[in-house]
Write a protein that holds these residues in place. Structure first.
Motif, PDB file in Angstrom:
ATOM      1  N   ASN A 280       0.800  -1.378  -0.110  1.00 25.64           N
ATOM      2  CA  ASN A 280       0.053  -0.058   0.229  1.00 25.64           C
ATOM      3  C   ASN A 280       0.937   1.166  -0.014  1.00 25.64           C
ATOM      4  OD1 ASN A 280      -1.838   2.234   0.519  1.00 25.64           O
ATOM      5  ND2 ASN A 280      -3.087   0.880   1.611  1.00 25.64           N
ATOM      6  N   TRP A 281       0.870   1.829  -1.142  1.00 20.46           N
ATOM      7  CA  TRP A 281       1.747   3.035  -1.200  1.00 20.46           C
ATOM      8  C   TRP A 281       1.175   4.469  -0.595  1.00 20.46           C
ATOM      9  CZ3 TRP A 281       6.416   1.766  -3.181  1.00 20.46           C
ATOM     10  CH2 TRP A 281       6.621   0.787  -3.952  1.00 20.46           C
ATOM     11  N   ASN A 282      -0.083   4.447  -0.127  1.00 20.24           N
ATOM     12  CA  ASN A 282      -0.774   5.376   0.875  1.00 20.24           C
ATOM     13  C   ASN A 282      -0.538   6.666   0.044  1.00 20.24           C
ATOM     14  OD1 ASN A 282      -1.353   3.949   2.739  1.00 20.24           O
ATOM     15  ND2 ASN A 282       0.744   3.718   3.637  1.00 20.24           N
ATOM     16  N   TYR A 283      -0.949   6.777  -1.310  1.00 15.18           N
ATOM     17  CA  TYR A 283      -1.006   8.049  -2.142  1.00 15.18           C
ATOM     18  C   TYR A 283      -2.243   8.897  -1.512  1.00 15.18           C
ATOM     19  CZ  TYR A 283       2.593   7.395  -5.875  1.00 15.18           C
ATOM     20  OH  TYR A 283       3.479   7.098  -6.486  1.00 15.18           O
ATOM     21  N   GLY A 284      -1.940  10.346  -1.429  1.00 16.25           N
ATOM     22  CA  GLY A 284      -3.089  11.059  -0.942  1.00 16.25           C
ATOM     23  C   GLY A 284      -2.643  12.430  -0.751  1.00 16.25           C
ATOM     24  N   LEU A 285      -3.298  13.432  -0.153  1.00 16.17           N
ATOM     25  CA  LEU A 285      -2.832  14.551   0.187  1.00 16.17           C
ATOM     26  C   LEU A 285      -2.572  14.747   1.605  1.00 16.17           C
ATOM     27  CD1 LEU A 285      -5.947  16.670  -1.794  1.00 16.17           C
ATOM     28  CD2 LEU A 285      -3.294  16.098  -2.516  1.00 16.17           C
ATOM     29  N   TYR A 286      -1.504  15.409   1.896  1.00 18.46           N
ATOM     30  CA  TYR A 286      -1.093  15.568   3.159  1.00 18.46           C
ATOM     31  C   TYR A 286      -0.744  17.022   3.449  1.00 18.46           C
ATOM     32  CZ  TYR A 286      -0.416  10.532   2.844  1.00 18.46           C
ATOM     33  OH  TYR A 286      -0.487   9.238   2.877  1.00 18.46           O
ATOM     34  N   ALA A 287      -1.376  17.601   4.630  1.00 17.48           N
ATOM     35  CA  ALA A 287      -1.188  18.897   5.257  1.00 17.48           C
ATOM     36  C   ALA A 287      -0.715  19.068   6.364  1.00 17.48           C
ATOM     37  CB  ALA A 287      -2.658  19.420   5.253  1.00 17.48           C
ATOM     38  N   ARG A 288       0.274  20.183   6.610  1.00 16.26           N
ATOM     39  CA  ARG A 288       0.997  20.170   7.701  1.00 16.26           C
ATOM     40  C   ARG A 288       0.191  20.265   9.106  1.00 16.26           C
ATOM     41  NH1 ARG A 288       5.062  25.240   7.004  1.00 16.26           N
ATOM     42  NH2 ARG A 288       4.099  25.769   9.261  1.00 16.26           N
ATOM     43  N   GLY A 289       0.442  19.591  10.164  1.00 14.96           N
ATOM     44  CA  GLY A 289      -0.430  19.506  11.172  1.00 14.96           C
ATOM     45  C   GLY A 289      -0.436  20.815  11.852  1.00 14.96           C
TER      46      GLY A 289
ATOM     47  N   SER B 118       0.385  15.403  -9.166  1.00 18.58           N
ATOM     48  CA  SER B 118      -0.739  16.511  -9.100  1.00 18.58           C
ATOM     49  C   SER B 118      -2.111  15.735  -9.340  1.00 18.58           C
ATOM     50  CB  SER B 118      -0.762  17.336 -10.305  1.00 18.58           C
ATOM     51  OG  SER B 118      -0.693  16.556 -11.534  1.00 18.58           O
ATOM     52  N   SER B 119      -2.159  14.483  -9.594  1.00 20.12           N
ATOM     53  CA  SER B 119      -3.368  13.691  -9.548  1.00 20.12           C
ATOM     54  C   SER B 119      -4.238  13.462  -8.304  1.00 20.12           C
ATOM     55  CB  SER B 119      -3.450  12.382 -10.375  1.00 20.12           C
ATOM     56  OG  SER B 119      -2.663  11.391  -9.611  1.00 20.12           O
ATOM     57  N   GLN B 120      -3.545  13.701  -7.317  1.00 29.18           N
ATOM     58  CA  GLN B 120      -4.059  13.389  -6.039  1.00 29.18           C
ATOM     59  C   GLN B 120      -5.043  14.772  -5.732  1.00 29.18           C
ATOM     60  OE1 GLN B 120      -3.685  10.830  -4.246  1.00 29.18           O
ATOM     61  NE2 GLN B 120      -2.501  10.074  -6.223  1.00 29.18           N
ATOM     62  N   PHE B 121      -5.030  15.702  -6.535  1.00 30.20           N
ATOM     63  CA  PHE B 121      -5.787  16.889  -6.049  1.00 30.20           C
ATOM     64  C   PHE B 121      -6.942  16.969  -7.134  1.00 30.20           C
ATOM     65  CE2 PHE B 121      -1.414  18.378  -5.083  1.00 30.20           C
ATOM     66  CZ  PHE B 121      -1.667  19.257  -3.894  1.00 30.20           C
ATOM     67  N   THR B 122      -6.969  16.003  -7.673  1.00 26.55           N
ATOM     68  CA  THR B 122      -8.402  15.704  -8.668  1.00 26.55           C
ATOM     69  C   THR B 122      -9.037  14.562  -8.644  1.00 26.55           C
ATOM     70  OG1 THR B 122      -6.992  15.023 -10.552  1.00 26.55           O
ATOM     71  CG2 THR B 122      -7.545  17.602 -10.213  1.00 26.55           C
TER      72      THR B 122
ATOM     73  N   GLU C 296     -11.801  14.692 -17.619  1.00 23.92           N
ATOM     74  CA  GLU C 296     -10.472  15.084 -17.941  1.00 23.92           C
ATOM     75  C   GLU C 296     -10.835  16.628 -18.073  1.00 23.92           C
ATOM     76  OE1 GLU C 296      -7.352  13.830 -18.013  1.00 23.92           O
ATOM     77  OE2 GLU C 296      -8.595  12.277 -16.991  1.00 23.92           O
ATOM     78  N   GLU C 297     -12.058  17.141 -18.596  1.00 19.02           N
ATOM     79  CA  GLU C 297     -12.234  18.544 -18.581  1.00 19.02           C
ATOM     80  C   GLU C 297     -12.397  19.243 -17.084  1.00 19.02           C
ATOM     81  OE1 GLU C 297     -15.786  21.307 -20.132  1.00 19.02           O
ATOM     82  OE2 GLU C 297     -14.801  20.091 -21.738  1.00 19.02           O
ATOM     83  N   ASP C 298     -13.041  18.606 -16.408  1.00 13.18           N
ATOM     84  CA  ASP C 298     -13.403  18.907 -14.802  1.00 13.18           C
ATOM     85  C   ASP C 298     -11.930  19.069 -14.265  1.00 13.18           C
ATOM     86  OD1 ASP C 298     -16.204  19.412 -15.605  1.00 13.18           O
ATOM     87  OD2 ASP C 298     -16.716  17.342 -14.811  1.00 13.18           O
ATOM     88  N   LYS C 299     -11.171  17.766 -14.384  1.00 12.23           N
ATOM     89  CA  LYS C 299     -10.040  17.782 -13.571  1.00 12.23           C
ATOM     90  C   LYS C 299      -9.008  19.321 -14.041  1.00 12.23           C
ATOM     91  CE  LYS C 299      -9.143  13.560 -14.433  1.00 12.23           C
ATOM     92  NZ  LYS C 299      -8.382  12.153 -14.481  1.00 12.23           N
ATOM     93  N   MET C 300      -9.011  19.333 -15.363  1.00 16.37           N
ATOM     94  CA  MET C 300      -8.040  20.275 -15.992  1.00 16.37           C
ATOM     95  C   MET C 300      -8.703  21.712 -15.343  1.00 16.37           C
ATOM     96  SD  MET C 300      -8.020  23.282 -18.313  1.00 16.37           S
ATOM     97  CE  MET C 300      -9.139  22.718 -19.568  1.00 16.37           C
ATOM     98  N   MET C 301      -9.901  22.018 -15.178  1.00 16.24           N
ATOM     99  CA  MET C 301     -10.471  23.224 -14.891  1.00 16.24           C
ATOM    100  C   MET C 301     -10.187  23.509 -13.500  1.00 16.24           C
ATOM    101  SD  MET C 301     -11.461  24.651 -17.529  1.00 16.24           S
ATOM    102  CE  MET C 301     -12.201  26.138 -17.015  1.00 16.24           C
ATOM    103  N   TYR C 302     -10.290  22.460 -12.624  1.00 14.53           N
ATOM    104  CA  TYR C 302     -10.129  22.530 -11.063  1.00 14.53           C
ATOM    105  C   TYR C 302      -8.746  22.760 -10.779  1.00 14.53           C
ATOM    106  CZ  TYR C 302      -9.918  21.336  -6.251  1.00 14.53           C
ATOM    107  OH  TYR C 302      -9.923  21.587  -4.621  1.00 14.53           O
ATOM    108  N   LEU C 303      -7.724  22.045 -11.481  1.00 13.11           N
ATOM    109  CA  LEU C 303      -6.178  22.077 -11.355  1.00 13.11           C
ATOM    110  C   LEU C 303      -5.911  23.609 -11.787  1.00 13.11           C
ATOM    111  CD1 LEU C 303      -4.058  20.834  -9.768  1.00 13.11           C
ATOM    112  CD2 LEU C 303      -3.283  19.937 -11.843  1.00 13.11           C
TER     113      LEU C 303
END
Length: 568
Positions: A200-209, A260-264, A291-298
């Protein structure tokens, strides 16, 4: 060594012109490429070997063809304790080199020049694009050693090429009809055949505590794209600093936009192929409305100053500097504990990153790692066809993958680094404390690069489950992430393999083989207006349409309807 699990999409190929380093393959000993009956396989090596029976001394070149892959190399490559012990058993010394450039460019340059090191470990995600395509082409051109005649002699290597590999990948990639029954690559970092052994590579979004605490935000509550956007807005306006007192970047990635895909993730599903089911019809991923929605969000994040504008051009060095100084308030990738535990978490433990969410996908489910029972694509070893002593290289790989060799690779020297307790290795307490306090000591012992680049069909956590008192705080933290993002198993054949049966498939591949869709997306992210960004995206999608992707998709849909084991 940083373990990176990257999956290239079929139909894409990197096209970044970089000056790659040249390397001359060499061996200290002569010979030919026929199996040497006098060489011993790894499992046959015994600790009571007499000096007269000692294997001949051979020096082989080894390339880790991974951007930043040299991070796990010990400072003393040849005389660290593990390397010396392996040399005693196999007679082999490795001259190691790594790269800090594009893997595809390095492989292309290497094969074009004909200077292939004796042993190479490189990405092998698919044979229809990226690094795998380059490697397969080199094999067909005779630049790689055919391993088939050696497999029965080296049982541990034979196990590597048959265990922990997805059945469709084995059929269509590893054993492609083009290879005519010959075996050229040795998979590594593959599971042992059990579901429990899939990493399990645990890909995700990580924020400073500390930032989450200051904003009174619960990390688990940030699980949608809208909530993420609101959090980044608060961070932007919060006047937060890195360890040097400089303003933070609200969010970003590591080198070259990874990941960057973790943000979409809000526009993803549990997919194992390049095709998507939308409104009862099959579509190619690049043509999906997602793909359009992901592009516009990023694009919205970048244009709003919420995402690092340098993310897609960051080198590994620059990206790691941003990460380990706390400059990225939120990052998308693996948790990066190997790097952070010896840098930021030592100097500023209050800044320890927390897992957001987990994020939800388009179906409201946890956006997590999707796997088949075996691995599709993996780091792989191949040998140069010009290697003077192939048995030496195979003897080395086979030994490292034996019971004795794996103990050495993962645990070091018995009695010095670990002892056996109830049949399981355990660190000697003083050694464990030293390694926990300074992971570089473990690396310099020789205990980082071997598991990451030479072993496969194996799971250390399944074979040697740690007791709680043996686990570091980082082991426990990693496990906590895995518990929140359990792997999703889909035991199906990927629909992507069906496209290879399409009569016009090669024509399609010729048209899109050098097309870099991601590069076009990056242009769209930074376009002057939304309309211009959409034009760039639609023009990129037209490239696939012009190549016949819609006809190919219809063909795949028809083929899939004839079977009951196809997954999308």
């Amino acid at each position: 060594m940083r373990k990176t699990r990257l999956k290239g999409s079929l139909g894409l190929a990197a096209a970044i012109p970089l000056l790659a380093l040249s390397m001359t393959a060499c061996s200290d000993n002569g010979g030919n490429n026929a199996p040497d009956a006098s060489a011993s396989a790894g499992n046959a090596t015994n600790t009571g070997q007499k000096e007269a029976d000692a294997p001949k001394q051979v020096t082989l070149t080894f390339l880790s063809a991974w951007n930043g892959g040299g991070a796990g190399f010990p400072q003393d490559q040849e005389n660290n304790p593990v390397a010396k012990a392996i040399r005693d058993k196999t007679g082999v010394t490795l001259k190691m080199e790594s790269i800090t450039t594009s893997e595809v460019e390095k492989l292309n340059t290497m094969f074009a020049s004909g200077t292939v090191p004796d042993i190479v470990n490189a990405p092998y995600w698919s044979t229809t694009g990226g690094e795998g395509q380059v490697i397969k082409k080199a094999a067909l051109e005779g630049q790689l050693l055919d391993l088939t005649p050696y497999l029965d002699k080296y049982p541990n290597i034979k196990r590597l090429v048959t265990t922990g590999i997805a059945k469709d990948f084995a059929e269509f990639d590893m054993n492609s009809p083009d290879l005519k029954g010959k075996q050229y690559i040795i998979p590594t970092e593959t599971p042992d055949g059990s579901i429990e052994s899939i990493h399990n590579w645990n890909y995700g979004l990580y924020a400073r505590g500390d930032i989450l605490k200051a904003l009174n935000v619960n990390a688990a509550d940030i699980d949608t794209q809208d909530k993420l956007y609101d959090l980044l807005e608060k961070i932007k306006n919060g006047n937060f600093k890195d360890i040097s007192g400089k303003p933070v970047i609200p969010s970003g990635t590591l080198h070259n936009g990874w990941d960057s895909s973790q943000f979409t993730k809000g526009w993803t599903g549990y997919n194992i192929s390049d095709f998507r089911e939308e409104n009862g019809k099959l579509t190619f991923w690049a043509l999906s409305k997602d793909e359009e929605d992901k592009m516009m969000y990023l694009r919205k994040l970048i244009q709003g100053g919420l995402f690092d504008p340098e993310a897609f051009s960051n080198t590994d060095t620059t990206a790691m500097e941003k990460l380990t100084t706390g400059k990225l308030a939120v990052f998308g990738a693996q948790p990066m504990l190997g790097d952070l535990s010896k840098t930021l978490y030592k100097t500023n433990p209050e800044m320890q990153y927390e897992l957001l969410g987990p994020m939800k996908n388009k179906n409201g489910e946890i956006a997590t790692q999707v796997e088949k029972p075996g691995r599709s694509g993996f780091p792989a070893i191949f040998l140069s066809a010009k290697i003077k002593d192939p048995d030496a290289a195979l003897r080395y790989i086979d030994f490292v993958n034996s019971d004795e060799g794996r103990l050495l690779a993962y645990w070091g020297i018995e009695g010095k680094d670990y002892t056996m307790v109830d049949g399981r290795p355990q660190w000697i307490p003083d050694v464990k404390k030293q390694f926990d306090d300074n992971p570089d000591l473990k690396r310099d012992e020789g205990l980082s690069f071997l598991p990451g680049r030479f072993t496969g069909a194996f799971s250390d956590t399944v074979t040697w489950p740690k007791t709680d008192d043996q686990k570091t705080q980082w082991d426990k933290l990693e496990e906590s992430f895995s518990a929140k993002m359990p792997i999703k198993i889909i035991d199906k054949v990927s629909a992507s393999y069906l496209e290879r049966e399409w009569p016009k498939y090669q024509q399609y591949r010729d048209k899109v083989g050098s097309f870099d869709f991601n590069a076009e997306l990056q242009k769209a992210y930074f376009a002057k207006s939304d309309d211009e960004a959409l034009k760039i995206l639609h023009k990129a999608q037209d490239k696939f349409k012009d190549a016949g992707v819609e006809e190919m998709t219809e063909f795949v849909a028809q083929k899939a309807a004839e079977r009951n084991d196809i997954g999308f």
